[in-house]
Every structure is written in structure tokens, then in C-alpha cells.
Scaffold this active site. Sequence first.
Site, PDB file in Angstrom:
ATOM      1  N   GLY A 114     -11.883   0.706  12.939  1.00  0.00           N
ATOM      2  CA  GLY A 114     -11.415  -0.628  13.650  1.00  0.00           C
ATOM      3  C   GLY A 114     -10.925  -0.239  14.935  1.00  0.00           C
ATOM      4  O   GLY A 114     -11.273  -1.324  16.020  1.00  0.00           O
ATOM      5  N   THR A 115     -10.619   0.782  15.476  1.00  0.00           N
ATOM      6  CA  THR A 115     -10.389   1.308  16.792  1.00  0.00           C
ATOM      7  C   THR A 115     -11.461   1.455  17.479  1.00  0.00           C
ATOM      8  O   THR A 115     -11.673   0.932  18.853  1.00  0.00           O
ATOM      9  CB  THR A 115      -9.657   2.824  16.655  1.00  0.00           C
ATOM     10  OG1 THR A 115      -8.288   2.673  15.847  1.00  0.00           O
ATOM     11  CG2 THR A 115      -9.068   3.283  18.092  1.00  0.00           C
ATOM     12  N   GLY A 124       0.981  -1.125   0.039  1.00  0.00           N
ATOM     13  CA  GLY A 124      -0.007  -0.169   0.064  1.00  0.00           C
ATOM     14  C   GLY A 124       0.818   1.194  -0.012  1.00  0.00           C
ATOM     15  O   GLY A 124       0.740   2.177   0.516  1.00  0.00           O
ATOM     16  N   ASN A 157      -5.030   0.092  15.225  1.00  0.00           N
ATOM     17  CA  ASN A 157      -4.309   1.344  15.539  1.00  0.00           C
ATOM     18  C   ASN A 157      -3.080   1.155  16.145  1.00  0.00           C
ATOM     19  O   ASN A 157      -2.869   0.487  17.463  1.00  0.00           O
ATOM     20  CB  ASN A 157      -5.303   2.061  16.869  1.00  0.00           C
ATOM     21  CG  ASN A 157      -4.877   3.522  16.603  1.00  0.00           C
ATOM     22  OD1 ASN A 157      -3.896   3.896  16.672  1.00  0.00           O
ATOM     23  ND2 ASN A 157      -5.989   4.554  16.415  1.00  0.00           N
ATOM     24  N   HIS A 217     -13.193  10.513  11.770  1.00  0.00           N
ATOM     25  CA  HIS A 217     -12.174  10.567  10.542  1.00  0.00           C
ATOM     26  C   HIS A 217     -12.249  11.444   9.406  1.00  0.00           C
ATOM     27  O   HIS A 217     -13.571  11.752   9.040  1.00  0.00           O
ATOM     28  CB  HIS A 217     -11.886   8.982  10.160  1.00  0.00           C
ATOM     29  CG  HIS A 217     -11.089   8.086  11.246  1.00  0.00           C
ATOM     30  ND1 HIS A 217     -11.960   7.672  12.393  1.00  0.00           N
ATOM     31  CD2 HIS A 217     -10.009   7.750  11.400  1.00  0.00           C
ATOM     32  CE1 HIS A 217     -11.356   6.886  13.027  1.00  0.00           C
ATOM     33  NE2 HIS A 217      -9.966   6.842  12.608  1.00  0.00           N
ATOM     34  N   HIS A 218     -11.246  11.416   8.692  1.00  0.00           N
ATOM     35  CA  HIS A 218     -11.194  12.148   7.269  1.00  0.00           C
ATOM     36  C   HIS A 218     -12.188  11.666   6.485  1.00  0.00           C
ATOM     37  O   HIS A 218     -12.728  10.257   6.364  1.00  0.00           O
ATOM     38  CB  HIS A 218      -9.904  12.159   6.610  1.00  0.00           C
ATOM     39  CG  HIS A 218      -9.286  10.925   6.583  1.00  0.00           C
ATOM     40  ND1 HIS A 218      -9.551  10.024   5.418  1.00  0.00           N
ATOM     41  CD2 HIS A 218      -8.711  10.168   7.326  1.00  0.00           C
ATOM     42  CE1 HIS A 218      -8.942   8.840   5.608  1.00  0.00           C
ATOM     43  NE2 HIS A 218      -8.522   8.894   6.692  1.00  0.00           N
ATOM     44  N   LYS A 277     -12.185   7.878   4.483  1.00  0.00           N
ATOM     45  CA  LYS A 277     -12.068   6.521   5.015  1.00  0.00           C
ATOM     46  C   LYS A 277     -13.298   5.703   4.553  1.00  0.00           C
ATOM     47  O   LYS A 277     -14.332   6.248   4.647  1.00  0.00           O
ATOM     48  CB  LYS A 277     -12.076   6.770   6.548  1.00  0.00           C
ATOM     49  CG  LYS A 277     -11.781   5.389   7.461  1.00  0.00           C
ATOM     50  CD  LYS A 277     -11.646   5.583   8.713  1.00  0.00           C
ATOM     51  CE  LYS A 277     -11.724   4.244   9.703  1.00  0.00           C
ATOM     52  NZ  LYS A 277     -10.546   3.328   8.913  1.00  0.00           N
TER      53      LYS A 277
HETATM   54  P1  NAD Z   1      -5.113   5.009   0.914  1.00  0.00           P
HETATM   55  O1  NAD Z   1      -6.595   4.592   0.221  1.00  0.00           O
HETATM   56  O2  NAD Z   1      -4.458   6.131   1.136  1.00  0.00           O
HETATM   57  O3  NAD Z   1      -3.897   3.834   0.494  1.00  0.00           O
HETATM   58  C1  NAD Z   1      -4.156   2.600   0.337  1.00  0.00           C
HETATM   59  C2  NAD Z   1      -3.041   1.968  -0.635  1.00  0.00           C
HETATM   60  O4  NAD Z   1      -3.317   0.656  -0.988  1.00  0.00           O
HETATM   61  C3  NAD Z   1      -3.508   2.803  -1.958  1.00  0.00           C
HETATM   62  O5  NAD Z   1      -2.330   3.405  -2.517  1.00  0.00           O
HETATM   63  C4  NAD Z   1      -4.143   1.792  -2.789  1.00  0.00           C
HETATM   64  O6  NAD Z   1      -3.725   1.718  -4.400  1.00  0.00           O
HETATM   65  C5  NAD Z   1      -3.252   0.511  -2.198  1.00  0.00           C
HETATM   66  N1  NAD Z   1      -3.777  -0.852  -2.774  1.00  0.00           N
HETATM   67  C6  NAD Z   1      -5.038  -0.997  -2.989  1.00  0.00           C
HETATM   68  N2  NAD Z   1      -5.170  -2.335  -3.667  1.00  0.00           N
HETATM   69  C7  NAD Z   1      -3.717  -2.746  -3.753  1.00  0.00           C
HETATM   70  C8  NAD Z   1      -2.974  -4.193  -4.127  1.00  0.00           C
HETATM   71  N3  NAD Z   1      -3.749  -5.026  -4.664  1.00  0.00           N
HETATM   72  N4  NAD Z   1      -1.730  -4.290  -3.929  1.00  0.00           N
HETATM   73  C9  NAD Z   1      -1.106  -3.200  -3.129  1.00  0.00           C
HETATM   74  N5  NAD Z   1      -1.780  -2.124  -2.724  1.00  0.00           N
HETATM   75  C10 NAD Z   1      -2.914  -1.922  -2.981  1.00  0.00           C
HETATM   76  O7  NAD Z   1      -5.452   4.377   2.693  1.00  0.00           O
HETATM   77  P2  NAD Z   1      -4.738   4.738   3.990  1.00  0.00           P
HETATM   78  O8  NAD Z   1      -5.316   5.998   4.585  1.00  0.00           O
HETATM   79  O9  NAD Z   1      -3.306   4.747   3.727  1.00  0.00           O
HETATM   80  O10 NAD Z   1      -5.100   3.564   4.702  1.00  0.00           O
HETATM   81  C11 NAD Z   1      -4.759   2.206   4.287  1.00  0.00           C
HETATM   82  C12 NAD Z   1      -5.464   1.066   5.298  1.00  0.00           C
HETATM   83  O11 NAD Z   1      -4.917   1.585   6.548  1.00  0.00           O
HETATM   84  C13 NAD Z   1      -6.980   1.285   5.755  1.00  0.00           C
HETATM   85  O12 NAD Z   1      -7.550   0.216   5.937  1.00  0.00           O
HETATM   86  C14 NAD Z   1      -6.971   2.174   7.016  1.00  0.00           C
HETATM   87  O13 NAD Z   1      -8.380   1.974   7.700  1.00  0.00           O
HETATM   88  C15 NAD Z   1      -5.854   1.502   7.692  1.00  0.00           C
HETATM   89  N6  NAD Z   1      -5.225   2.402   8.720  1.00  0.00           N
HETATM   90  C16 NAD Z   1      -4.754   1.660   9.695  1.00  0.00           C
HETATM   91  C17 NAD Z   1      -4.160   2.376  11.002  1.00  0.00           C
HETATM   92  C18 NAD Z   1      -3.492   1.420  12.091  1.00  0.00           C
HETATM   93  O14 NAD Z   1      -3.036   2.126  12.832  1.00  0.00           O
HETATM   94  N7  NAD Z   1      -3.877   0.387  11.968  1.00  0.00           N
HETATM   95  C19 NAD Z   1      -3.933   3.737  10.749  1.00  0.00           C
HETATM   96  C20 NAD Z   1      -4.292   4.410   9.562  1.00  0.00           C
HETATM   97  C21 NAD Z   1      -4.954   3.624   8.520  1.00  0.00           C
END
Ligand code: NAD
Length: 272
Positions: A169-170, A12, A128, A159-160, A163
Site C-alpha cells: 500500500g505504501t 487482528g 503506512n 517486505h518479509h 506479506k
Molecule cells: P498478520 O497476518 O500477522 O495478522 C493479521 C491478523 O488478523 C491475524 O492474527 C489474523 O488471524 C487476523 N484476522 C484475520 N481474519 C480476522 C477476522 N475476521 N477478525 C479478526 N481478526 C482477523 O499480519 P500483519 O503483518 O499484522 O499485517 C496485518 C495487516 O496490516 C496487513 O494488511 C498489512 O499489510 C497491514 N500493515 C499495515 C501497516 C501500516 O502502517 N498501515 C504496517 C504493517 C502492516
Amino acid sequence: MSQAALRVTVVGAAGRMGRTVMQVLSEDTSSELVGALDAPGCPGQGKVIGVLAGVETSSVVLSDDIHATTKRAQVVIDFSSPGSTAKLLDVCLGLKLPAVIGTTGLDTEGKTRLGRLAAVAPVVHAPNFSQGVTVMFYLAELASRLLGESYDAEIVEMHHRHKVDAPSGTALRLAEGVAKARRLGSKAFTFGRDGQVGARPSDQIGVLALRGGGVVGDHTLILADPSERLELVHRAQDRGVFARGAVRAAHWVVTQPAGLYDMFDVLGIERS
Ligand code: NAD
């Protein structure tokens, strides 16, 4: 960079979190970015990460080849989408590759794959990765247990606007903590209210999701009785907080035996 630098692949990588993780990795002298994976056709494919994420020292190229990008890795850090995470987990299973999974909204099948990988390799999955939120999870359980069921539990998150899953999830993890402390099942969760819903039963845990603007992530747990209200509030100021926690988890997870872990384990918080 030291010989023993941890070799990390980011999944990602072109996304908001992926870019932030790569920035944190570039400042961490004990790790090395060896792969950057994102979806076919996404903006930035084939470009060096330095251009994409402002990480000048990295010559790694953004790629959609899951096998090439994971080949040299000792651990993957994934912030992508549930479908992409499911595929990644299968590849990690074949390689017995440790993983730090930040993607939220995994379905039952995704969680099954997580369990399959955890049987052969160490995996950290957390809704988170903020250390402050991890402590909030602990305090939420403790406060819910100490105050008991005469206090109504309500969770509000914001959230923004981008999302895609709700509630966060948090927020769900907070609700699970309250439910655990009060010996309630997930049937106690009520996601928003509308219309003639009647008076609030005491065994209900309300969860409300707000969306708007650029809010990185706000979570509030309210415990209210007729005379007082305790509120636990966490506000993430920027994504660096999740990325730093995920990089900390990556360093930790590679030293662990196979198993499914969360940030309680990474921070060494004892479970009640
Ligand atoms: P985002 O949409 O900016 O980024 C997601 C990326 O994943 C994109 O660049 C997309 O092209 C890529 N992607 C999609 N399909 C793919 C594939 N098949 N192979 C590889 N990459 C692929 O989203 P974000 O804000 O960066 O969030 C991503 C995830 O992380 C979400 O599920 C969000 O809820 C989660 N998140 C978790 C936490 C945490 O602390 N656990 C914090 C922030 C966000």
C-alpha cells in the site's frame, strides 16, 4: 492509569501488528486496552493478552466476538485482513465508532465501507503509519513536481516473505503522489516488467515488489534523468514504528469531526 485514558480495541490482535500495537498501548499511560479481537479458531483465542503479547499488565482476553470487544471502546485500531476490516467497518458504522485502519489491500467495496463510516465518524486510513514514511510521501510529491517529467520515476519496495498483497500500500501511495505531481492517472503505473517491453515511456511510473526473509518494510523512490539520480529511501527497522504512529492517530482521531483522514492530517502536513 488516569481517568481519561483512551479506551482502545485492537483488531487482528493475535497478528504481528496487533501484538505490537498492544505492547505500545501497554507503555502508553494515556490509553487503555479494552478489547482484543481476532478470527475464530486463531491460536491464542480465549487467552489473556499478557500471555499472548507479553503485555503483563493486561487482563484482557483475546476474543472472536466483535460486538463484545468493541462495546467499551472509544476507538478501534485495526491491522487484520481486508475481509475482516470490511466487517469491522459495518459494526463501527452502527456504533459511530472512530477507527484507525492499517489493513492494506482493501478492495473497492472495502473503500466504499470506509467512506460510509467516515460520513458518521472520524476515520484514519493509512497504508503506512510511520511518521518517516509520511514525510517521504510529502517529499516524493515535492521532488516529482520540482524535477518534472524529464526524470523517470521508479518505486521499489521489499517486505518479509509472509506479506500477502503486492505491491505494498505504501508503494502505491508513493506512486499516487508522483502521479498527482505530474498530473498522470493510475494508467501510468507499470507493475514489474517482463519480456520485450520496449523503451520506457516518460509518462510511466514503475513499481516493483520484492519479497523475502524478515524485511519489515523498505521503500525507495528513484527519480532518474540521463545525468543524475535522486533516491528517497525509507527503511522500517521494526513494527513499533507503525504501532506508535497508529496509537498517535487513535489519540488524534477521537478529537476530530466525522471524515476520512490520513497521516498527513495526523502530522498536520499541508496538502499542495
Ligand atoms: P498478520 O497476518 O500477522 O495478522 C493479521 C491478523 O488478523 C491475524 O492474527 C489474523 O488471524 C487476523 N484476522 C484475520 N481474519 C480476522 C477476522 N475476521 N477478525 C479478526 N481478526 C482477523 O499480519 P500483519 O503483518 O499484522 O499485517 C496485518 C495487516 O496490516 C496487513 O494488511 C498489512 O499489510 C497491514 N500493515 C499495515 C501497516 C501500516 O502502517 N498501515 C504496517 C504493517 C502492516
